[in-house]
Scaffold this motif. Structure first.
Motif, PDB file in Angstrom:
ATOM      1  N   GLY A  23      49.947   1.990  33.559  1.00 53.78           N
ATOM      2  CA  GLY A  23      48.738   1.880  34.539  1.00 53.78           C
ATOM      3  C   GLY A  23      49.005   0.536  35.129  1.00 53.78           C
ATOM      4  O   GLY A  23      49.319  -0.347  34.588  1.00 53.78           O
ATOM      5  N   ALA A  24      48.627   0.930  36.672  1.00 53.99           N
ATOM      6  CA  ALA A  24      49.449  -0.143  37.503  1.00 53.99           C
ATOM      7  C   ALA A  24      48.647  -1.575  37.011  1.00 53.99           C
ATOM      8  O   ALA A  24      49.467  -2.639  37.198  1.00 53.99           O
ATOM      9  CB  ALA A  24      49.054  -0.016  39.012  1.00 53.99           C
ATOM     10  N   ILE A  27      49.928  -2.955  33.614  1.00 51.93           N
ATOM     11  CA  ILE A  27      51.347  -3.483  33.789  1.00 51.93           C
ATOM     12  C   ILE A  27      51.350  -4.735  34.268  1.00 51.93           C
ATOM     13  O   ILE A  27      52.029  -5.807  33.743  1.00 51.93           O
ATOM     14  CB  ILE A  27      52.001  -2.318  34.600  1.00 51.93           C
ATOM     15  CG1 ILE A  27      52.349  -0.936  34.012  1.00 51.93           C
ATOM     16  CG2 ILE A  27      53.359  -3.056  34.917  1.00 51.93           C
ATOM     17  CD1 ILE A  27      53.095  -0.086  34.671  1.00 51.93           C
ATOM     18  N   ARG A  65      59.957  -0.265  35.824  1.00 53.45           N
ATOM     19  CA  ARG A  65      59.344   0.777  36.669  1.00 53.45           C
ATOM     20  C   ARG A  65      59.317   0.347  38.170  1.00 53.45           C
ATOM     21  O   ARG A  65      58.861  -0.757  38.346  1.00 53.45           O
ATOM     22  CB  ARG A  65      57.959   1.159  36.204  1.00 53.45           C
ATOM     23  CG  ARG A  65      58.162   1.665  34.664  1.00 53.45           C
ATOM     24  CD  ARG A  65      56.577   2.206  34.195  1.00 53.45           C
ATOM     25  NE  ARG A  65      56.552   3.598  34.850  1.00 53.45           N
ATOM     26  CZ  ARG A  65      55.290   4.120  34.797  1.00 53.45           C
ATOM     27  NH1 ARG A  65      54.301   3.497  34.285  1.00 53.45           N
ATOM     28  NH2 ARG A  65      55.247   5.266  35.208  1.00 53.45           N
ATOM     29  N   CYS A 130      44.938  11.655  36.379  1.00 52.40           N
ATOM     30  CA  CYS A 130      45.790  10.807  35.593  1.00 52.40           C
ATOM     31  C   CYS A 130      44.700   9.830  34.829  1.00 52.40           C
ATOM     32  O   CYS A 130      43.560  10.399  34.539  1.00 52.40           O
ATOM     33  CB  CYS A 130      46.662  10.017  36.282  1.00 52.40           C
ATOM     34  SG  CYS A 130      47.951   9.191  35.404  1.00 52.40           S
ATOM     35  N   HIS A 131      45.030   8.653  34.803  1.00 52.76           N
ATOM     36  CA  HIS A 131      44.129   7.768  33.846  1.00 52.76           C
ATOM     37  C   HIS A 131      44.269   6.299  35.037  1.00 52.76           C
ATOM     38  O   HIS A 131      45.265   5.982  34.900  1.00 52.76           O
ATOM     39  CB  HIS A 131      44.353   7.537  32.621  1.00 52.76           C
ATOM     40  CG  HIS A 131      43.633   6.136  32.143  1.00 52.76           C
ATOM     41  ND1 HIS A 131      44.094   4.859  31.788  1.00 52.76           N
ATOM     42  CD2 HIS A 131      42.380   5.909  32.058  1.00 52.76           C
ATOM     43  CE1 HIS A 131      43.350   4.191  31.213  1.00 52.76           C
ATOM     44  NE2 HIS A 131      42.227   4.770  31.436  1.00 52.76           N
ATOM     45  N   THR A 133      42.183   2.834  35.538  1.00 49.86           N
ATOM     46  CA  THR A 133      41.148   1.776  35.304  1.00 49.86           C
ATOM     47  C   THR A 133      40.312   1.359  36.236  1.00 49.86           C
ATOM     48  O   THR A 133      39.131   1.088  36.332  1.00 49.86           O
ATOM     49  CB  THR A 133      41.913   0.424  34.448  1.00 49.86           C
ATOM     50  OG1 THR A 133      42.775  -0.270  35.388  1.00 49.86           O
ATOM     51  CG2 THR A 133      42.332   0.952  33.075  1.00 49.86           C
ATOM     52  N   ALA A 198      45.530   4.330  42.398  1.00 53.87           N
ATOM     53  CA  ALA A 198      46.919   4.289  43.046  1.00 53.87           C
ATOM     54  C   ALA A 198      47.838   3.112  42.477  1.00 53.87           C
ATOM     55  O   ALA A 198      47.418   2.306  41.771  1.00 53.87           O
ATOM     56  CB  ALA A 198      46.662   3.757  44.481  1.00 53.87           C
ATOM     57  N   LYS A 210      49.997   9.144  40.925  1.00 55.40           N
ATOM     58  CA  LYS A 210      50.673  10.172  39.947  1.00 55.40           C
ATOM     59  C   LYS A 210      50.959  11.291  40.798  1.00 55.40           C
ATOM     60  O   LYS A 210      50.061  12.039  41.427  1.00 55.40           O
ATOM     61  CB  LYS A 210      49.523  10.213  38.887  1.00 55.40           C
ATOM     62  CG  LYS A 210      50.028  11.286  37.734  1.00 55.40           C
ATOM     63  CD  LYS A 210      51.160  10.667  37.096  1.00 55.40           C
ATOM     64  CE  LYS A 210      51.287   9.512  36.678  1.00 55.40           C
ATOM     65  NZ  LYS A 210      52.509   8.568  36.237  1.00 55.40           N
ATOM     66  N   LYS A 235      47.137  -3.700  44.621  1.00 56.19           N
ATOM     67  CA  LYS A 235      48.185  -2.392  44.841  1.00 56.19           C
ATOM     68  C   LYS A 235      48.600  -2.178  45.967  1.00 56.19           C
ATOM     69  O   LYS A 235      49.215  -1.333  46.478  1.00 56.19           O
ATOM     70  CB  LYS A 235      47.209  -0.814  44.493  1.00 56.19           C
ATOM     71  CG  LYS A 235      46.358  -1.178  43.304  1.00 56.19           C
ATOM     72  CD  LYS A 235      47.182  -1.247  42.067  1.00 56.19           C
ATOM     73  CE  LYS A 235      46.482  -1.292  40.496  1.00 56.19           C
ATOM     74  NZ  LYS A 235      45.261  -0.287  40.370  1.00 56.19           N
ATOM     75  N   PHE A 275      55.412  10.196  40.489  1.00 54.80           N
ATOM     76  CA  PHE A 275      54.608   9.858  41.571  1.00 54.80           C
ATOM     77  C   PHE A 275      54.736  10.717  42.816  1.00 54.80           C
ATOM     78  O   PHE A 275      55.814  11.149  43.141  1.00 54.80           O
ATOM     79  CB  PHE A 275      54.447   8.520  42.038  1.00 54.80           C
ATOM     80  CG  PHE A 275      54.338   7.541  41.033  1.00 54.80           C
ATOM     81  CD1 PHE A 275      53.134   7.296  40.424  1.00 54.80           C
ATOM     82  CD2 PHE A 275      55.419   6.763  40.318  1.00 54.80           C
ATOM     83  CE1 PHE A 275      52.681   6.523  39.183  1.00 54.80           C
ATOM     84  CE2 PHE A 275      55.095   6.206  38.914  1.00 54.80           C
ATOM     85  CZ  PHE A 275      54.138   5.899  38.450  1.00 54.80           C
TER      86      PHE A 275
HETATM   87  O1  LIG Z   1      45.684   0.506  37.724  1.00 54.32           O
HETATM   88  P1  LIG Z   1      45.404   1.595  37.161  1.00 54.32           P
HETATM   89  O2  LIG Z   1      43.978   2.041  38.107  1.00 54.32           O
HETATM   90  O3  LIG Z   1      44.856   1.626  35.775  1.00 54.32           O
HETATM   91  O4  LIG Z   1      46.107   2.887  37.261  1.00 54.32           O
HETATM   92  C1  LIG Z   1      46.791   3.241  38.615  1.00 54.32           C
HETATM   93  C2  LIG Z   1      47.834   4.343  38.213  1.00 54.32           C
HETATM   94  O5  LIG Z   1      48.648   3.954  37.445  1.00 54.32           O
HETATM   95  C3  LIG Z   1      49.052   5.275  36.653  1.00 54.32           C
HETATM   96  O6  LIG Z   1      50.348   5.365  36.539  1.00 54.32           O
HETATM   97  P2  LIG Z   1      51.160   5.506  35.120  1.00 54.32           P
HETATM   98  O7  LIG Z   1      50.468   6.273  34.179  1.00 54.32           O
HETATM   99  O8  LIG Z   1      51.552   4.024  34.605  1.00 54.32           O
HETATM  100  O9  LIG Z   1      52.418   6.107  35.672  1.00 54.32           O
HETATM  101  C4  LIG Z   1      48.159   6.300  37.528  1.00 54.32           C
HETATM  102  O10 LIG Z   1      49.094   6.834  38.735  1.00 54.32           O
HETATM  103  C5  LIG Z   1      47.188   5.667  37.988  1.00 54.32           C
HETATM  104  O11 LIG Z   1      46.317   6.440  39.068  1.00 54.32           O
END
Ligand SMILES: O=P(O)(O)OC[C@H]1O[C@H](OP(=O)(O)O)[C@H](O)[C@@H]1O
Length: 323
Positions: A23-24, A27, A65, A130-131, A133, A198, A210, A235, A275
């Motif tokens: 999740g971006a 991370i 990533r 997807c998921h 936050t 995003a 995603k 983002k 993506f």
């Molecule tokens: O920052 P938040 O809103 O939590 O996540 C943003 C995006 O990150 C995720 O990527 P992945 O599952 O890490 O490949 C999804 O694509 C999701 O929409």
């Protein structure tokens, strides 16, 4: 990996790479914390060695990533705080920047949630992919405002992050209908908004998210269902202002099909892009902590936030060729 990189930073990098941390926004948060650890644990002999060590740690995190721009944006934010000329001063700089970054991230998500919640009416049904936050912050704020929200949740193959979304929504008291990805068009007539997150937003308003988001958006436009993207300004991809494109991550094909099944199928070629890019014309609103924007005007916000500052996160102004 560079042996100056602290084991904790290596562990964080591995967790991002394997998507144990994903999740971006998440991370970005863990990368900032990892740099903080590198700084607090450093026994660098002088300021130059300390800076080099932090740059090596940033690179190790950056190379995990390629798509979520929140990662280099986080690294840049923390490294840019290094203004001191002594090791102790630099250590303090990094700790302060990392703490400030993590606090801002949390605040931004809460503020974005309030903005997104205003777009949701009592009784609305959303469809998620997807998921995210950031997207869930909008639902959470709407629920806190006393609105009844329901959700149709796409499972999101191959890693099924939709299951995480279903669990979180259930915790918020939102009734969930879980569907396979290919059933999305069938259920679009039943929903009032498509709500996604995003990983990167480009200067032209394109949304990188995603795999499957762009097809969902095209179908939603065809059905007249508004598409809302929840993306805090972390983002926004500064490099796209100067013509760079966003790298789309190709992940291990074992996520799609195991070796045994693959052999049974006659070893076809398998592709696993993580993506895709949704053009701005399919997006109704990008919701940020600074308000909501039509995708075409996001570049104005990007100029305001980043100016010309689009160098690599580990590069110092006078040492760009070095990394
Ligand atoms: O920052 P938040 O809103 O939590 O996540 C943003 C995006 O990150 C995720 O990527 P992945 O599952 O890490 O490949 C999804 O694509 C999701 O929409």
């Amino acid at each position: 990996m560079d042996d100056r990189v602290h084991p904790e930073v290596r562990r964080t990098a591995t967790e991002i790479d394997t998507m144990e941390t994903r999740g971006a926004a998440t991370i970005a948060d863990s990368a900032a914390r990892a740099l903080r650890t590198q700084a607090t644990e450093s026994d660098a002999a002088d300021a130059e060695a300390f800076r080099a060590e932090l740059r090596a740690a940033a690179r190790a995190l950056y190379e995990t990533r390629p798509t979520a721009v929140s990662l280099p944006n986080a690294l840049r934010y923390v490294l840019r705080g290094m203004s001191s000329t002594t090791v102790e001063g630099l250590r303090q700089n990094v700790v302060e920047s990392a703490d400030e970054f993590c606090a801002r991230l949390e605040r931004a998500q809460a503020d974005l949630g309030e903005v997104g919640a205003n777009r949701l009416r009592d009784g609305d049904t959303i469809m998620t992919h997807c998921h995210s936050t950031d997207a869930l912050a909008c639902v959470e704020a709407a629920v806190e405002q006393g609105k009844h929200i329901e959700a149709v949740v796409k499972e999101t193959r191959p890693r099924n992050q939709g299951h995480i979304t279903a669990r979180r929504l259930d915790e918020l008291g939102v009734p969930v209908t879980l569907i396979v990805d290919s059933a999305a068009r069938r259920y679009l007539n039943d929903v009032d908004h498509v709500l996604v997150g995003a990983d990167a937003v480009a200067a032209d308003g394109s949304v990188v998210n995603k795999i499957g988001t762009s097809g969902l958006a095209v179908n939603a436009r065809d059905r007249g269902t508004p598409i809302m993207v929840a993306a805090q300004t972390l983002k926004l991809h500064p490099g796209t202002m100067t013509g760079h494109t966003v790298d789309i991550e190709m992940r291990d094909t074992a996520e799609v099909v195991d070796d045994e099944t693959l052999a049974e199928l006659g070893n076809p070629t398998v592709k696993n892009p993580a993506f895709d890019v949704t053009p701005p014309r399919y997006v109704d609103a990008i919701v940020t902590e600074r308000g909501q924007f039509p995708p075409e005007s996001i570049v104005i916000l990007m100029r305001e936030l980043f100016g010309e500052g689009t160098s690599e996160p580990w590069a110092e102004p006078e040492a760009r060729a070095e990394p």
